[in-house]
Design an enzyme around this catalytic site. Structure first.
Site, PDB file in Angstrom:
ATOM      1  N   LYS A   1      45.070  16.542  51.054  1.00  0.00           N
ATOM      2  CA  LYS A   1      44.622  16.981  52.376  1.00  0.00           C
ATOM      3  C   LYS A   1      45.805  17.505  53.190  1.00  0.00           C
ATOM      4  O   LYS A   1      46.890  16.894  53.184  1.00  0.00           O
ATOM      5  CB  LYS A   1      43.960  15.803  53.095  1.00  0.00           C
ATOM      6  CG  LYS A   1      43.403  16.112  54.480  1.00  0.00           C
ATOM      7  CD  LYS A   1      42.705  14.883  55.043  1.00  0.00           C
ATOM      8  CE  LYS A   1      42.069  15.148  56.393  1.00  0.00           C
ATOM      9  NZ  LYS A   1      41.270  13.985  56.876  1.00  0.00           N
TER      10      LYS A   1
ATOM     11  N   SER B   1      36.771  14.544  58.043  1.00  0.00           N
ATOM     12  CA  SER B   1      37.661  15.691  58.125  1.00  0.00           C
ATOM     13  C   SER B   1      38.314  16.037  56.785  1.00  0.00           C
ATOM     14  O   SER B   1      38.998  17.041  56.668  1.00  0.00           O
ATOM     15  CB  SER B   1      38.755  15.392  59.156  1.00  0.00           C
ATOM     16  OG  SER B   1      39.505  14.245  58.780  1.00  0.00           O
TER      17      SER B   1
ATOM     18  N   SER C   1      36.307   9.687  57.472  1.00  0.00           N
ATOM     19  CA  SER C   1      36.626  11.010  56.938  1.00  0.00           C
ATOM     20  C   SER C   1      36.818  11.077  55.433  1.00  0.00           C
ATOM     21  O   SER C   1      36.987  12.163  54.885  1.00  0.00           O
ATOM     22  CB  SER C   1      37.862  11.579  57.639  1.00  0.00           C
ATOM     23  OG  SER C   1      37.571  11.845  58.989  1.00  0.00           O
TER      24      SER C   1
END
Length: 392
Positions: A33, A110, A134
């Site tokens: 990420k 996210s 997330s």
């Protein structure tokens, strides 16, 4: 990048990322990420101004480095919601990754890019972060496995901070065995054993489900003998309010200074969260943090050393990309009433595919005692043996 028709990888110029030639994760591909630093790459955090300020990072975040040193091969950095401060996976600046399991639905954020990279088969493992859900929501939405570890179990150095008392480094994989291989690298200490797991059915979590998701959960846990209990002694709304206040108080200290200093334009969603964080008073924050400590202590007591919650992840399947604005505004609040449990208490939560609702993936979860991460994941693997809930 040429294989990324799901728009999950950041289009950065490739840079060499060393990995061990052999190790327990040899042959596995790793995506990271874009809030975690990887040496040779910028860290954009889903935000054009962060990306502009980033420069090329000289160091790799410890969690990613540990997986590389165990033999995993880096394939790219992944899309994230702006400043990791949302749970839908939609980014006004960089676009929305396509959910491979349900292309007309949100991928979840996210950590959207990381979940999609795994679900699409572009990576075997992916690092995400989980503050309010997330990793867990995207795992459920994309039909894959994910874990939010015990708070503080995995390092967060060289990682963007959102809400320090909630932030965790989570991992995705398409199956439990691969996820367990990665977690064993990251947590060499076996931690708390679950020799005689006491399976618990949290009625006040299940009661938040409509009939279709509830039926999926019933099937997922069929054959598991569990006793019923309640985990929201002051009620669901009180716990959710405590979560919102404490997470926004953390974000006020970590993210708001950057937002103020840069005068960055606020997209829909973040604008409301910023306003809520700025409106908090010190007495409100102090009271919420005290209430959180009580909630955590009470849940610890209810679980004891062997208690495992058979839990929903979120209340429903991922919604359609063209859903009405009212759905965009309300879904996250319903979801967070379930997702807040592990975060408030700092407990590990494992998510695995359970079935489908309206043709889209829907996951189930186990929440266990603090430090039981490896044993909890092993238990989930054991429970799901022989089940055929894949990501497509």
């Amino acid at each position: 990048m040429s294989a990324d028709r799901w728009h999950c990888l950041m289009p950065y110029p490739p840079a060499p990322v060393p990995h061990a030639a052999s190790g327990p994760l040899s042959g596995l591909r790793l995506a990271v990420k874009d809030i975690f630093d990887v040496a040779g790459y910028p860290t954009g955090c889903g935000c054009p101004l962060k990306l502009a300020q980033s420069g090329i990072k000289p160091r790799t975040a410890s969690a990613a480095l540990a997986l590389l040193e165990a033999g995993a091969e880096f394939v790219g950095k992944t899309h994230t919601d702006e400043l990791a401060w949302s749970m839908y996976g939609m980014n006004a600046h960089f676009g929305t990754p396509v959910n491979p399991a349900a292309p007309d639905r949100i991928p979840g954020g996210s950590s959207s890019g990381s979940a999609v990279a795994v679900a699409a088969g572009l990576a075997d493992l992916a690092i995400g972060s989980d503050t309010g859900g997330s990793v867990r929501a995207p795992a459920s939405f994309c039909g894959i496995w994910g874990i939010r570890p015990s708070h503080g179990a995995l390092p967060l150095d060289h990682t963007m901070e959102l809400a320090a008392s909630y932030d965790t480094c989570g991992i995705f994989a398409r199956d439990g065995a691969t996820l367990l291989r990665a977690l064993q690298v990251l947590l060499p200490d076996p931690g708390v054993a679950l020799d005689a797991p006491d399976l618990l059915r949290p009625a006040d979590m299940w009661d938040q489900l409509a009939p279709a998701p509830r039926a999926v959960l019933e099937r997922a846990f069929a054959g598991q003998s569990a006793r019923e209990l309640s985990i929201f002694p002051q009620g669901v709304e009180a716990a959710y309010a405590t979560f919102l206040t404490t997470v926004n108080a953390d974000a006020r200290d970590s993210v708001l200074p950057f937002i103020r200093d840069t005068a960055m334009p606020l997209v829909r969603g973040i604008d409301g969260r910023v306003a809520a964080a700025e409106a908090l008073t010190e007495p409100e924050i102090a009271q919420a943090r005290a209430d959180r400590a009580v909630f955590a202590a009470e849940l610890d007591a209810r679980l004891g050393p062997q208690g495992v919650l058979l839990a929903p992840v979120v209340h429903d399947a991922p919604f359609r990309l063209d859903a009405p604005l009212a759905v965009f505004d309300s879904y996250r609040h319903h979801a967070m009433r379930l997702l807040c449990v592990a975060g408030l208490a700092g407990l590990p939560q494992v998510v695995f595919p359970a079935g489908q609702v309206e043709g889209a993936p829907y996951g189930a979860a186990l929440i266990g005692p603090r430090g039981s991460d490896l044993a909890l994941l092993a238990l989930a693997c054991e429970m799901t043996k022989g089940q055929t809930h894949g990501s497509h």
